[in-house]
Design a protein around this motif. Structure first.
Motif, mmCIF file in Angstrom:
data_model
loop_
_atom_site.group_PDB
_atom_site.id
_atom_site.type_symbol
_atom_site.label_atom_id
_atom_site.label_comp_id
_atom_site.label_asym_id
_atom_site.label_seq_id
_atom_site.Cartn_x
_atom_site.Cartn_y
_atom_site.Cartn_z
ATOM 1 N N GLY A 1 -42.255 -93.120 -36.017
ATOM 2 C CA GLY A 1 -42.308 -92.174 -37.134
ATOM 3 C C GLY A 1 -42.257 -92.890 -38.474
ATOM 4 O O GLY A 1 -42.732 -94.018 -38.608
ATOM 5 N N ARG A 2 -41.628 -92.250 -39.464
ATOM 6 C CA ARG A 2 -41.573 -92.871 -40.783
ATOM 7 C C ARG A 2 -40.167 -92.790 -41.348
ATOM 8 O O ARG A 2 -39.304 -92.068 -40.828
ATOM 9 C CB ARG A 2 -42.567 -92.204 -41.722
ATOM 10 C CG ARG A 2 -42.197 -90.774 -42.133
ATOM 11 C CD ARG A 2 -42.993 -90.361 -43.384
ATOM 12 N NE ARG A 2 -42.810 -88.960 -43.743
ATOM 13 C CZ ARG A 2 -41.834 -88.509 -44.528
ATOM 14 N NH1 ARG A 2 -40.919 -89.338 -44.990
ATOM 15 N NH2 ARG A 2 -41.764 -87.219 -44.845
ATOM 16 N N TRP A 3 -39.905 -93.577 -42.425
ATOM 17 C CA TRP A 3 -38.623 -93.542 -43.111
ATOM 18 C C TRP A 3 -38.504 -92.275 -43.936
ATOM 19 O O TRP A 3 -39.503 -91.614 -44.234
ATOM 20 C CB TRP A 3 -38.477 -94.739 -44.043
ATOM 21 C CG TRP A 3 -38.215 -96.065 -43.367
ATOM 22 C CD1 TRP A 3 -38.975 -97.187 -43.492
ATOM 23 C CD2 TRP A 3 -37.134 -96.393 -42.524
ATOM 24 N NE1 TRP A 3 -38.438 -98.202 -42.766
ATOM 25 C CE2 TRP A 3 -37.283 -97.744 -42.145
ATOM 26 C CE3 TRP A 3 -36.027 -95.682 -42.017
ATOM 27 C CZ2 TRP A 3 -36.396 -98.407 -41.307
ATOM 28 C CZ3 TRP A 3 -35.140 -96.336 -41.189
ATOM 29 C CH2 TRP A 3 -35.320 -97.691 -40.833
ATOM 30 N N LEU A 4 -37.302 -91.970 -44.323
ATOM 31 C CA LEU A 4 -37.087 -90.894 -45.288
ATOM 32 C C LEU A 4 -37.691 -91.321 -46.618
ATOM 33 O O LEU A 4 -37.808 -92.510 -46.910
ATOM 34 C CB LEU A 4 -35.594 -90.643 -45.478
ATOM 35 C CG LEU A 4 -34.817 -90.121 -44.259
ATOM 36 C CD1 LEU A 4 -33.326 -90.162 -44.544
ATOM 37 C CD2 LEU A 4 -35.275 -88.695 -43.920
ATOM 38 N N ALA A 5 -38.071 -90.342 -47.414
ATOM 39 C CA ALA A 5 -38.617 -90.659 -48.729
ATOM 40 C C ALA A 5 -37.963 -89.732 -49.735
ATOM 41 O O ALA A 5 -37.505 -88.648 -49.380
ATOM 42 C CB ALA A 5 -40.125 -90.459 -48.724
ATOM 43 N N PRO A 6 -37.898 -90.171 -51.010
ATOM 44 C CA PRO A 6 -37.350 -89.268 -52.039
ATOM 45 C C PRO A 6 -38.128 -87.966 -52.022
ATOM 46 O O PRO A 6 -39.343 -87.970 -51.883
ATOM 47 C CB PRO A 6 -37.581 -90.047 -53.341
ATOM 48 C CG PRO A 6 -37.752 -91.473 -52.919
ATOM 49 C CD PRO A 6 -38.350 -91.447 -51.557
ATOM 50 N N GLY A 7 -37.405 -86.872 -52.105
ATOM 51 C CA GLY A 7 -38.084 -85.583 -52.115
ATOM 52 C C GLY A 7 -38.128 -84.919 -50.756
ATOM 53 O O GLY A 7 -38.465 -83.738 -50.661
ATOM 54 N N ASP A 8 -37.801 -85.668 -49.684
ATOM 55 C CA ASP A 8 -37.723 -85.016 -48.375
ATOM 56 C C ASP A 8 -36.628 -83.969 -48.412
ATOM 57 O O ASP A 8 -35.558 -84.192 -48.969
ATOM 58 C CB ASP A 8 -37.384 -86.050 -47.285
ATOM 59 C CG ASP A 8 -38.622 -86.826 -46.837
ATOM 60 O OD1 ASP A 8 -39.748 -86.355 -47.126
ATOM 61 O OD2 ASP A 8 -38.451 -87.900 -46.233
ATOM 62 N N ASP A 9 -36.890 -82.814 -47.788
ATOM 63 C CA ASP A 9 -35.832 -81.798 -47.813
ATOM 64 C C ASP A 9 -34.825 -82.074 -46.698
ATOM 65 O O ASP A 9 -35.083 -82.868 -45.806
ATOM 66 C CB ASP A 9 -36.429 -80.388 -47.711
ATOM 67 C CG ASP A 9 -37.014 -80.116 -46.352
ATOM 68 O OD1 ASP A 9 -36.273 -80.256 -45.352
ATOM 69 O OD2 ASP A 9 -38.224 -79.810 -46.276
ATOM 70 N N PRO A 10 -33.647 -81.430 -46.760
ATOM 71 C CA PRO A 10 -32.570 -81.802 -45.827
ATOM 72 C C PRO A 10 -32.859 -81.443 -44.363
ATOM 73 O O PRO A 10 -32.063 -81.770 -43.500
ATOM 74 C CB PRO A 10 -31.350 -81.046 -46.351
ATOM 75 C CG PRO A 10 -31.875 -80.012 -47.252
ATOM 76 C CD PRO A 10 -33.198 -80.477 -47.785
ATOM 77 N N THR A 11 -33.954 -80.754 -44.061
ATOM 78 C CA THR A 11 -34.240 -80.521 -42.646
ATOM 79 C C THR A 11 -34.862 -81.765 -42.023
ATOM 80 O O THR A 11 -34.843 -81.939 -40.813
ATOM 81 C CB THR A 11 -35.207 -79.326 -42.456
ATOM 82 O OG1 THR A 11 -36.422 -79.632 -43.148
ATOM 83 C CG2 THR A 11 -34.608 -78.041 -42.966
ATOM 84 N N ALA A 12 -35.433 -82.628 -42.843
ATOM 85 C CA ALA A 12 -36.081 -83.827 -42.318
ATOM 86 C C ALA A 12 -35.027 -84.885 -42.068
ATOM 87 O O ALA A 12 -34.260 -85.231 -42.960
ATOM 88 C CB ALA A 12 -37.109 -84.343 -43.320
ATOM 89 N N ALA A 13 -34.974 -85.385 -40.827
ATOM 90 C CA ALA A 13 -33.910 -86.328 -40.470
ATOM 91 C C ALA A 13 -34.480 -87.538 -39.753
ATOM 92 O O ALA A 13 -35.549 -87.470 -39.145
ATOM 93 C CB ALA A 13 -32.884 -85.640 -39.575
ATOM 94 N N VAL A 14 -33.736 -88.663 -39.849
ATOM 95 C CA VAL A 14 -34.037 -89.803 -38.975
ATOM 96 C C VAL A 14 -32.838 -89.990 -38.052
ATOM 97 O O VAL A 14 -31.698 -89.743 -38.428
ATOM 98 C CB VAL A 14 -34.313 -91.103 -39.773
ATOM 99 C CG1 VAL A 14 -35.616 -90.997 -40.538
ATOM 100 C CG2 VAL A 14 -33.157 -91.438 -40.696
ATOM 101 N N VAL A 15 -33.145 -90.376 -36.804
ATOM 102 C CA VAL A 15 -32.078 -90.600 -35.817
ATOM 103 C C VAL A 15 -32.283 -91.971 -35.181
ATOM 104 O O VAL A 15 -33.353 -92.575 -35.294
ATOM 105 C CB VAL A 15 -32.076 -89.516 -34.717
ATOM 106 C CG1 VAL A 15 -31.784 -88.145 -35.294
ATOM 107 C CG2 VAL A 15 -33.393 -89.515 -33.954
ATOM 108 N N SER A 16 -31.254 -92.441 -34.497
ATOM 109 C CA SER A 16 -31.365 -93.747 -33.844
ATOM 110 C C SER A 16 -32.102 -93.611 -32.521
ATOM 111 O O SER A 16 -32.218 -92.507 -31.976
ATOM 112 C CB SER A 16 -29.973 -94.315 -33.583
ATOM 113 O OG SER A 16 -29.347 -93.555 -32.588
ATOM 114 N N ASP A 17 -32.606 -94.740 -32.002
ATOM 115 C CA ASP A 17 -33.292 -94.674 -30.712
ATOM 116 C C ASP A 17 -32.338 -94.257 -29.601
ATOM 117 O O ASP A 17 -32.743 -93.683 -28.609
ATOM 118 C CB ASP A 17 -33.977 -96.015 -30.385
ATOM 119 C CG ASP A 17 -33.044 -97.200 -30.546
ATOM 120 O OD1 ASP A 17 -31.854 -96.987 -30.879
ATOM 121 O OD2 ASP A 17 -33.501 -98.339 -30.355
#
Lengths: 890, 114
Positions: free
Chosen positions: A609-625
């Motif tokens: 996938g991709r990293w978080l970016a400024p402006g992403d809303d709080p529903t968008a998350a990154v998790v560990s493998d």
């Protein structure tokens, strides 16, 4: 009259009678001369008449001095001579014993405080704690059961910021109900106790402070009384100072304030910790039963809740770090091993002394010293030696205690209410140990001396007399024992060293090189809104980036912390399906807002996938493998998946967040806490972490009227900085401190934070390792001593062998061989003992098995090589024996 | 000189008694005490100095005598002994005991005179 006075008196009488006799003689001579006797003749006659002056003096002194005393004085004189004759050996024995005894005393002090945790309160057995939080109504209801409790009190811990001339101090402040100290049975040593009225005034709060705080801030407890200490909120008025050894509820508490359980301090609090003193004569089991029985009635009467079952526990049992305390048993064992090694070594030295003194004994005995005298002198020598080393040990322990205090890991230090101190119990322990040492190390030579046939050594100077042979046998056994103990200790020490290095070598999963955490603890009053706190964090980052040597900086949590604590006891909802953690477990979900750059800053790799970016809303998350593969078949399958948490009944529990989160990216898991170490905290929930992009801070919360800020509520602003070297730390800290000097600012390296998790292991490694090295050196010195002694005692035998054709190499090999036999026997016993002992410390090891072959083999090889080195010199001396000279000497 | 007299072995306690009795007349130093005893016994009792000084120490210890340093008639530094109250009582006890003993002995030695 003291012994000393009596000894002095004896000298004075001697002097006075001598003066009197001189005067007597003079008077007599004068008389005779007046009678016409020539002066020379007068002198002669006067002397004859006077008789034996020395005898008169001796008899006069005998009038005063008791026989026993004279004997003692003589024995002491001989003891002193004996010790002086030993010179280096007596000093060496004393130093060895002092080292071993002080090590034991220190470990005992730690065990006594941390494991046995004796509380400094009177009749501590009558104190119980409640296993749940209590509110004012609970306290009131239980106080209405005077047949059970003499008193029921409550407390909770908070913090406060003391403002000083230069910087703030962030200290623990304990809120206690007015009767609590009385219930504990403790009073302030200076000033007065707290009263109920002290709780009424909120603009200026009466407090008790620790003696340490009083000294630090005001110079002395007396000077601190009635002083006003400014805090971030209402100032504190010192009304009393607690005794220096007092602590409640744990070490490190410095300030106590009165708490009204129904008052404003309890706002926003779920309850208090309860502590009660049981009525006289009531047993704990009777009490526990009565409390359970009366629970329903009490719960109903409080009107707060029904169906509550209260439980009580003996005070002091609810503490963390239990398994860490087990380590201290190992330390105690190691210290005792060290002591044993030192003891047998001293025994060795003492035996040499006795053997060397057989002739002296014989001569003394021929001159009229009784066997009793010889034994008394030997006993005295032992007592003086053990006594002197005991004193030295006490001194050494006093000097090293501060270092031990400083080396204690925080959780251990806080787990006891007692500070480490050399108290009466330590003194008793040391005395017991001194007696044991005396029995082991000094008594055998005495027994030996008492059984010696004293006539023999004078008749023939035979080196192979039986006492000597017995002595040699004993010394061999003693050497084997020393080597065995040393090998055992070194193996255990080695296992700890391997454990510690394995712990440190665990991959963190991110780049921690020169990564430092700069944090400021701030009173909420100074930065009341999220906006102001964010501004402070931004200011710190800006200041850091302007500093030379700062490669990068970011506002974010310091690993291993991930920022938010998890919401625990939940079930996960994965792609709209409810999932359970497994039997008996739950999930704990933590979603943390971070700077979108945070994970890249740490050099954590992106997996999908991709990293978080400024402006992403709080529903968008990154998790560990780890999280991704826990719920989805692969990391790629997780992208686009959704997750949320519900409570056990399926309802929403989260007070925060926008609802379900969508997985945007998956990063390689990094180590956020000690999951595998020997003292890892094993949470009953499975941790699920996720990160979302930081949102603009919410508008300042509206502070309701009557909201009480007592100066204790605080926040911590932490910023990560990557430096170009460790040396920059101080300059960086000074620069950041300048932003707001009122705050408590600190800097620490992330590697150190991780290492801190293993501080208990480090402490054990250092102590056991130190003991092991010391005991190894002692054992090898002992081996050298025995071999040198054997060679010296066998010069004649070696000379004869050589005369009969043995060559030098064979003689050398013969000496080496007899040394190695001892070492092999010792090492074998040590290794077997290590196999048995190491099993009991298996739970404290990591990355190494208790029977790790590498450790055992290395220790064995090192032991043998060192033994060869220790024997080399005696062997060479043996090989150099000149047979002609030896035989001529016959 | 001692050879010109019969030497008499003293019985236990006799020396102490004589010292006490002699000191009752006034404080004396060691040599003067020895001389006084000798004179009073008409040279019959010859105190051996070797036993005089230990005896004085014994009596000091028992508290019968007190001693202080002073100077002799010839200006020598000497220790001067004097009787204490306890010593005086002791003397009376000793003398009466001795007189009883002496009467007994005399009766045995000269039975016809009684």
């Amino acid at each position: 009259m003291s012994l000393w006075d009596r000894l002095l008196r004896s000298r004075r009488v001697t002097r006075e009678v001598r003066d009197e006799l001189r005067a007597h003689l003079g008077e007599r001579v004068d008389d005779l001369v007046e009678d016409g006797v020539p002066e020379a003749e007068a002198h002669r006659r006067a002397r004859v008449e006077l008789g034996n002056a020395a005898r008169a003096i001796e008899d006069s002194r005998g009038v005063w001095a008791s026989r026993a005393l004279d004997q003692l004085a003589r024995d002491l004189r001989w003891t002193w001579r004996g010790l002086r004759a030993r010179r280096g050996r007596a000093v060496l024995a004393g130093v060895l014993l002092a080292l071993a005894v002080s090590a034991n005393v220190l470990v005992f002090v730690a065990v006594d405080a941390l494991v046995f945790d004796r509380n400094p309160y009177p009749n501590v057995r009558q104190l119980v704690t409640f296993d749940r939080w209590l509110v004012a109504a609970d306290l009131a209801e239980w106080r209405r059961q005077p047949d059970l409790f003499a008193s029921v009190e409550g407390w909770f811990s908070g913090t406060t910021f003391l403002l000083g001339a230069d910087r703030a101090e962030h200290l623990s402040l304990v809120n206690v109900t007015p009767g609590l100290f009385e219930s504990l049975g403790v009073r302030p040593s200076w000033g007065r106790a707290l009263t109920r009225d002290d709780g009424a005034r909120m603009d200026e709060q009466a407090v008790l402070v620790s003696a340490a705080l009083a000294r630090r801030r005001f110079g002395s407890p007396e000077a601190s009384l009635n002083q006003l200490i400014p805090t971030a909120a209402a100032p504190l008025r010192v009304v009393g100072v607690m005794p220096p050894d007092f602590s409640f509820p744990s070490n490190g508490s410095d300030i106590w304030r009165v708490l009204d359980p129904a008052g404003p301090l309890m706002r926003n609090r779920a309850g208090l910790s309860g502590i009660a003193r049981v009525q006289d004569g009531m047993s704990f089991s009777t009490l526990a039963q009565a409390v359970t029985q009366r629970s329903p009635a009490v719960a109903a009467a409080t009107g707060v809740a029904k169906d509550i079952v209260y439980k009580v526990q003996p005070y002091g049992l609810v503490r963390g770090g239990r398994d860490q305390l087990r380590m201290f048993y190992v330390l105690l064992g190691a210290a005792l091993c060290l002591l044993l090694t030192a003891c047998v070594n001293v025994l060795n030295l003492e035996l040499t002394v006795v053997l060397g003194r057989v002739r002296t004994f014989a001569v003394q005995s021929a001159l009229g010293a009784s066997r009793g005298t010889l034994i008394r002198v030997a006993v005295l020598e032992g007592l003086v030696l053990v006594g002197a080393s005991g004193l030295a040990a006490w001194l050494l322990a006093t000097l090293t205690l501060p270092a031990l205090r400083a080396a204690l890991p925080e959780p251990l230090r806080l787990s006891t209410s007692k500070t480490l101190a050399l108290d009466g119990r330590a003194m008793v322990y040391m005395l017991v140990m001194a007696i044991a040492i005396w029995v082991i190390a000094a008594l055998p030579p005495v027994i030996y001396a008492s059984r010696l046939d004293l006539s023999k050594p004078l008749k023939i100077d035979d080196r192979s007399t039986s006492p000597r042979r017995v002595g040699t046998l004993v010394r061999r056994v003693v050497t084997i024992a020393q080597v065995a103990l040393a090998v055992l200790l070194v193996i255990v020490g080695g296992l700890y060293v391997r454990t510690y290095s394995s712990l440190l070598a665990q991959p963190k999963g991110f780049d921690s090189t020169n990564l430092a955490s700069v944090s400021m603890a701030l009173p909420m009053r100074f930065y009341p809104s999220a906006v102001s706190r964010q501004q402070l964090a931004d200011a710190i980052v800006e200041r850091l980036l302007a500093q030379p040597g700062v490669v990068d900086a970011i506002d974010g949590p310091t690993p291993p912390s991930i920022g938010n604590s998890p919401t625990v006891g939940v079930r996960m909802v994965i792609d709209d399906q409810v999932r359970d953690a497994g039997t008996g477990r739950t999930f704990g979900l933590a979603v943390t807002e971070i700077d979108p750059r945070y994970l890249q800053f740490l050099h954590v790799p992106l997996v999908a996938g991709r990293w978080l970016a400024p402006g992403d809303d709080p529903t968008a998350a990154v998790v560990s493998d780890r999280v991704a593969t826990r719920f989805w078949p692969s990391v790629d399958a997780a992208i686009g998946g959704t997750f949320d948490a519900v409570d056990q009944s399926g309802g929403r529990t989260r007070m925060w967040g926008p609802g379900a989160h969508r997985v945007l990216g998956v990063f390689a898991d990094y180590r956020t806490r000690d999951r595998d170490g020997p003292y890892a905290s094993r949470a009953p929930w499975e941790e699920i972490d996720a990160f979302v992009a930081r949102q603009p801070p919410a508008p300042p919360p509206t502070v309701g009227p009557g909201e009480l800020d007592t100066g204790g509520s605080y926040g911590i602003v932490g910023v990560l900085a990557r430096l170009d070297s460790h040396e920059r730390a101080n300059a960086v800290l000074a620069a950041v401190r300048g932003i707001d000097p009122r705050l408590t600012t600190s800097i620490e390296f992330v590697d150190d934070v991780y290492a801190e998790q293993y501080r208990t292991t480090l402490l054990a490694t250092r102590i056991v390792g130190g003991f092991a090295v010391t005991s190894f050196l002692i054992a090898m010195a002992g081996l050298y001593g025995v071999m040198a002694f054997l060679v010296a005692g066998r010069t004649r035998e070696i000379g004869i062998r050589m005369a009969l054709g043995a060559d030098r190499t064979r003689i050398g090999r013969f000496v080496m061989g007899s040394s190695l036999r001892l070492v092999f026997a010792g090492a074998a016993i040590g290794i077997v003992a290590a196999v048995l002992v190491s099993r009991t410390i298996a739970s404290q090891l990591f990355g190494v098995t208790p029977t790790d072959p590498a450790t055992y083999v290395i220790v064995a090889i090192v032991t043998i090589i060192t033994a060869l080195l220790a024997t080399w010199q005696p062997a060479r001396r043996a090989a150099r024996v000149d047979p002609v000279q030896t035989l001529r000497a016959e | 000189m001692s050879t010109s007299h019969d030497r008499h072995d003293l019985f236990p306690g006799a020396l102490e008694m004589m010292i006490l009795q002699t000191l009752r007349l006034g404080p004396l130093h060691g040599y003067a005490l020895a001389q006084a005893i000798r004179r009073q016994s008409d040279d019959l009792v010859h105190v051996e100095e070797g036993s005089l000084y230990p005896a004085l120490q014994r009596m000091l210890k028992a508290g019968w005598l007190a001693a202080e340093w002073g100077t002799s008639a010839r200006n020598r530094r000497v220790r001067i002994y004097r009787l204490t109250t306890t010593g005086r009582q002791q003397l009376e006890r000793k003398v009466s005991a001795f007189e009883r003993l002496l009467t007994g002995i005399t009766k045995v030695l000269r039975p016809h005179e009684s």
